[in-house]
Motif scaffolding. Structure first.
Motif, PDB file in Angstrom:
ATOM      1  N   GLN A 186       2.785  41.191   1.932  1.00  0.00           N
ATOM      2  CA  GLN A 186       1.716  41.046   2.921  1.00  0.00           C
ATOM      3  C   GLN A 186       0.921  39.761   2.731  1.00  0.00           C
ATOM      4  OE1 GLN A 186      -0.073  44.792   2.145  1.00  0.00           O
ATOM      5  NE2 GLN A 186       1.356  45.910   3.445  1.00  0.00           N
ATOM      6  N   VAL A 187       0.737  39.323   1.487  1.00  0.00           N
ATOM      7  CA  VAL A 187       0.077  38.040   1.258  1.00  0.00           C
ATOM      8  C   VAL A 187       0.835  36.936   1.984  1.00  0.00           C
ATOM      9  CG1 VAL A 187      -0.434  36.268  -0.473  1.00  0.00           C
ATOM     10  CG2 VAL A 187      -1.039  38.647  -0.924  1.00  0.00           C
ATOM     11  N   ALA A 188       2.158  36.933   1.830  1.00  0.00           N
ATOM     12  CA  ALA A 188       2.981  35.924   2.497  1.00  0.00           C
ATOM     13  C   ALA A 188       2.883  36.045   4.015  1.00  0.00           C
ATOM     14  CB  ALA A 188       4.438  36.067   2.047  1.00  0.00           C
ATOM     15  N   ARG A 189       2.991  37.258   4.501  1.00  0.00           N
ATOM     16  CA  ARG A 189       2.974  37.483   5.954  1.00  0.00           C
ATOM     17  C   ARG A 189       1.641  37.066   6.575  1.00  0.00           C
ATOM     18  NH1 ARG A 189       2.692  43.502   8.705  1.00  0.00           N
ATOM     19  NH2 ARG A 189       1.942  42.815  10.738  1.00  0.00           N
ATOM     20  N   TYR A 190       0.552  37.525   5.976  1.00  0.00           N
ATOM     21  CA  TYR A 190      -0.751  37.258   6.594  1.00  0.00           C
ATOM     22  C   TYR A 190      -1.212  35.826   6.380  1.00  0.00           C
ATOM     23  CZ  TYR A 190      -0.945  42.231   7.543  1.00  0.00           C
ATOM     24  OH  TYR A 190      -0.660  43.496   8.014  1.00  0.00           O
ATOM     25  N   PHE A 191      -0.714  35.176   5.317  1.00  0.00           N
ATOM     26  CA  PHE A 191      -1.028  33.751   5.181  1.00  0.00           C
ATOM     27  C   PHE A 191      -0.378  32.976   6.320  1.00  0.00           C
ATOM     28  CE2 PHE A 191       0.096  29.436   3.991  1.00  0.00           C
ATOM     29  CZ  PHE A 191      -1.169  28.921   3.725  1.00  0.00           C
ATOM     30  N   LYS A 192       0.892  33.246   6.574  1.00  0.00           N
ATOM     31  CA  LYS A 192       1.602  32.519   7.627  1.00  0.00           C
ATOM     32  C   LYS A 192       0.962  32.758   8.993  1.00  0.00           C
ATOM     33  CE  LYS A 192       5.608  34.095   6.060  1.00  0.00           C
ATOM     34  NZ  LYS A 192       7.056  34.381   5.889  1.00  0.00           N
ATOM     35  N   GLU A 193       0.570  34.007   9.260  1.00  0.00           N
ATOM     36  CA  GLU A 193      -0.072  34.307  10.543  1.00  0.00           C
ATOM     37  C   GLU A 193      -1.424  33.609  10.669  1.00  0.00           C
ATOM     38  OE1 GLU A 193      -0.386  38.488  11.167  1.00  0.00           O
ATOM     39  OE2 GLU A 193       1.790  38.823  11.246  1.00  0.00           O
ATOM     40  N   GLY A 194      -2.231  33.691   9.592  1.00  0.00           N
ATOM     41  CA  GLY A 194      -3.586  33.136   9.632  1.00  0.00           C
ATOM     42  C   GLY A 194      -3.609  31.624   9.707  1.00  0.00           C
ATOM     43  N   ILE A 195      -2.767  30.962   8.891  1.00  0.00           N
ATOM     44  CA  ILE A 195      -2.799  29.506   8.859  1.00  0.00           C
ATOM     45  C   ILE A 195      -2.179  28.929  10.127  1.00  0.00           C
ATOM     46  CG2 ILE A 195      -0.611  28.812   7.764  1.00  0.00           C
ATOM     47  CD1 ILE A 195      -4.172  27.715   6.715  1.00  0.00           C
ATOM     48  N   ASN A 196      -1.240  29.655  10.730  1.00  0.00           N
ATOM     49  CA  ASN A 196      -0.647  29.179  11.984  1.00  0.00           C
ATOM     50  C   ASN A 196      -1.678  29.181  13.114  1.00  0.00           C
ATOM     51  OD1 ASN A 196       1.717  28.348  13.587  1.00  0.00           O
ATOM     52  ND2 ASN A 196       1.433  30.317  14.614  1.00  0.00           N
ATOM     53  N   SER A 228      10.672  21.412  -3.497  1.00  0.00           N
ATOM     54  CA  SER A 228      10.261  21.608  -2.110  1.00  0.00           C
ATOM     55  C   SER A 228       9.310  20.526  -1.602  1.00  0.00           C
ATOM     56  CB  SER A 228       9.582  22.969  -1.954  1.00  0.00           C
ATOM     57  OG  SER A 228       8.272  22.952  -2.531  1.00  0.00           O
ATOM     58  N   GLY A 229       8.673  19.823  -2.545  1.00  0.00           N
ATOM     59  CA  GLY A 229       7.690  18.822  -2.157  1.00  0.00           C
ATOM     60  C   GLY A 229       6.345  19.413  -1.787  1.00  0.00           C
ATOM     61  N   ALA A 230       6.107  20.671  -2.191  1.00  0.00           N
ATOM     62  CA  ALA A 230       4.845  21.341  -1.868  1.00  0.00           C
ATOM     63  C   ALA A 230       3.664  20.617  -2.511  1.00  0.00           C
ATOM     64  CB  ALA A 230       4.882  22.785  -2.351  1.00  0.00           C
ATOM     65  N   ASP A 231       2.541  20.574  -1.785  1.00  0.00           N
ATOM     66  CA  ASP A 231       1.309  20.029  -2.362  1.00  0.00           C
ATOM     67  C   ASP A 231       0.304  21.134  -2.670  1.00  0.00           C
ATOM     68  OD1 ASP A 231      -0.065  20.650   0.119  1.00  0.00           O
ATOM     69  OD2 ASP A 231       0.699  18.778   0.944  1.00  0.00           O
ATOM     70  N   THR A 232       0.681  22.392  -2.354  1.00  0.00           N
ATOM     71  CA  THR A 232      -0.217  23.530  -2.549  1.00  0.00           C
ATOM     72  C   THR A 232       0.606  24.793  -2.797  1.00  0.00           C
ATOM     73  OG1 THR A 232      -1.789  22.552  -0.985  1.00  0.00           O
ATOM     74  CG2 THR A 232      -2.098  24.888  -1.499  1.00  0.00           C
ATOM     75  N   ILE A 233       0.096  25.659  -3.670  1.00  0.00           N
ATOM     76  CA  ILE A 233       0.713  26.965  -3.925  1.00  0.00           C
ATOM     77  C   ILE A 233      -0.255  28.055  -3.475  1.00  0.00           C
ATOM     78  CG2 ILE A 233       1.567  28.563  -5.695  1.00  0.00           C
ATOM     79  CD1 ILE A 233       2.122  26.020  -7.435  1.00  0.00           C
ATOM     80  N   VAL A 234       0.276  29.089  -2.823  1.00  0.00           N
ATOM     81  CA  VAL A 234      -0.505  30.282  -2.505  1.00  0.00           C
ATOM     82  C   VAL A 234       0.208  31.473  -3.131  1.00  0.00           C
ATOM     83  CG1 VAL A 234      -1.297  31.852  -0.688  1.00  0.00           C
ATOM     84  CG2 VAL A 234      -1.463  29.368  -0.358  1.00  0.00           C
ATOM     85  N   THR A 235      -0.525  32.271  -3.923  1.00  0.00           N
ATOM     86  CA  THR A 235       0.080  33.420  -4.591  1.00  0.00           C
ATOM     87  C   THR A 235      -0.884  34.589  -4.668  1.00  0.00           C
ATOM     88  OG1 THR A 235       1.159  34.214  -6.621  1.00  0.00           O
ATOM     89  CG2 THR A 235      -0.559  32.548  -6.880  1.00  0.00           C
ATOM     90  N   GLY A 236      -0.340  35.770  -4.465  1.00  0.00           N
ATOM     91  CA  GLY A 236      -1.110  36.994  -4.649  1.00  0.00           C
ATOM     92  C   GLY A 236      -0.785  37.658  -5.969  1.00  0.00           C
TER      93      GLY A 236
END
Length: 410
Positions: A186-196, A228-236
């Motif tokens: 859910q952390v992954a799902r709601y992050f993608k929905e919210g940030i989009n 991946s070249g990520a500049d930020t990590i999001v983790t629950g």
């Protein structure tokens, strides 16, 4: 006759006064059901001490009901099935209140079992205080009258977190790493929905779900993040799964901003300090540097246990219970549950309210940042010389999310 009337009046007043404080002096026992052994034992042990410490501090004359609170631990080993065994043992021992938080699977099992028990055993009802299990379904499609959540759910925290992140221009490429169970998914799902909705330009450049409490070396995951070249990590992640991830980041020398839910939980701050982490954020309903009563309580907890008090839901939980018992003039869970609905109490971050539609506590949220201690923010988390500094407070309405709960009341 005049004397008789006066005597009767006096007796009536005494009776009313007694009725108003009929619960005073009673002991309210709470069964704590969470892992006290296994990979998450360090978290469970800390949280049991937190419940017991606050219960002791807020007992008797320290609460409006005048009751004594007593919290007893039951080890569920982090398992839903063991949670049900612990719940049965607690009920058999006469407990009418249970508290649990580590694992939404266990929370769902307990909530369902409590509901069934109460329908089958009128007069022996049990009330469930959920202090940390944040699956949104528990106050939506799986909501139950006997379940009250003291923490903010995943959607609430993510609504607040994405509201903060949208204003961080250097966040452009995000990697999501989470435990493969309901919370992590859910952390992954709601992050993608919210940030989009708020910053559609931000790219999700990678996403991984890993087995909970089974990965011993996160180096392969860190390598994928680098690639991946990520500049930020999001983790629950929480517990050992976050501690070991932080260690792997340090070993790889990867220092990019990381946004978390649980970096303040036992063991992770020490790992952050050892890894030389600098830009780490937490979204939560509290932080390490409160003043006032909660600040003194935290300082005294540290002095007594040489450990950090971070589960502030225990403070809100005991205060809400005391307020509801005083309002109901009873320790009966049936009357206390009714009194909890819509109840507002003063907390360390302003007023908190138990929303009656779904039994989800409405409260302020904070974004904090990992920094060295200072004169302004002196609390040393896990004696590391670092602390979590509040950089933004959001009023309850910012994080409040709608509910689909269709609650059936007894």
């Amino acid at each position: 006759m005049s004397f008789a009337i006066k005597s009767l009046t006096a007796a009536s007043l005494i009776a009313c006064a007694f009725a108003a404080h009929a619960q005073s002096g009673e002991t309210v026992r709470i069964a704590f059901i969470d892992p006290l052994s296994g990979p998450f034992a360090n978290v469970g042990q800390n949280q049991l001490k937190s419940w017991q410490f606050v219960a002791d501090r807020k007992s008797g004359k320290a609460n409006p009901a005048g009751v004594k609170f007593e919290v007893i631990g039951f080890d569920n080993k982090g398992s839903p099935q063991e949670s049900l065994n612990s719940l049965k043992a607690a009920i058999d021992q006469g407990f009418r209140y249970v508290a649990q938080g580590n694992g939404s699977g266990a929370a769902a099992a307990i909530s369902d079992a409590v509901s069934k028990h109460n329908s089958r055993n009128p007069g022996k009802e049990v009330l469930f205080l959920n202090y940390a299990a944040v699956d949104p379904s528990l106050t939506n499609e799986k909501c139950d009258y006997w379940h009250f959540r003291l923490d903010a759910d995943t959607t609430m925290k993510m609504e607040a977190l994405t509201s903060f992140m949208k204003d961080q221009p250097k966040v452009k490429k995000v990697f999501l790493l989470n435990q493969n169970y309901s919370h992590g998914q859910q952390v992954a799902r709601y992050f993608k929905e919210g940030i989009n909705r708020k910053r559609p330009d931000i790219q999700i450049v990678g996403e991984d779900l890993h087995p909970i409490a089974q990965v011993k070396d996160f180096a392969p995951y860190v390598a994928k993040i680098k690639q991946s070249g990520a500049d930020t990590i999001v983790t629950g992640n929480w517990g050992t799964d976050l501690t070991l991830f932080v260690k792997a980041l340090g070993d790889a020398g990867l220092k990019i901003p990381m946004y978390t839910y649980y970096a303040g939980v036992t063991g992770t701050p020490t790992a952050l300090a050892a890894a030389g982490a600098d830009e780490v954020y937490v979204i939560a309903y509290g932080h390490s540097n409160h003043d006032g009563e909660i600040g003194k309580l935290s300082a005294d907890f540290k002095k007594q246990f040489n450990d950090d008090y971070y589960t502030f839901a225990t403070y809100n939980g005991i205060n809400l219970m005391a307020g509801a018992i005083a309002k109901a003039k009873s320790t009966d869970p049936v009357k206390v549950a009714a009194a909890l609905e819509g109840l507002e109490v003063k907390s360390f971050s302003g007023e908190v309210k138990m929303r009656n539609t779904d039994h989800q506590l409405q409260q302020s949220m904070f974004v904090t940042k990992w920094q060295k201690v200072s004169a302004k923010y002196p609390y040393s988390v896990e004696n590391t010389g670092y602390t979590f500094v509040p950089i933004k407070q959001m009023e309850p309405y910012v994080a409040s999310t709608p509910t689909s709960c269709n609650m059936k009341r007894p």
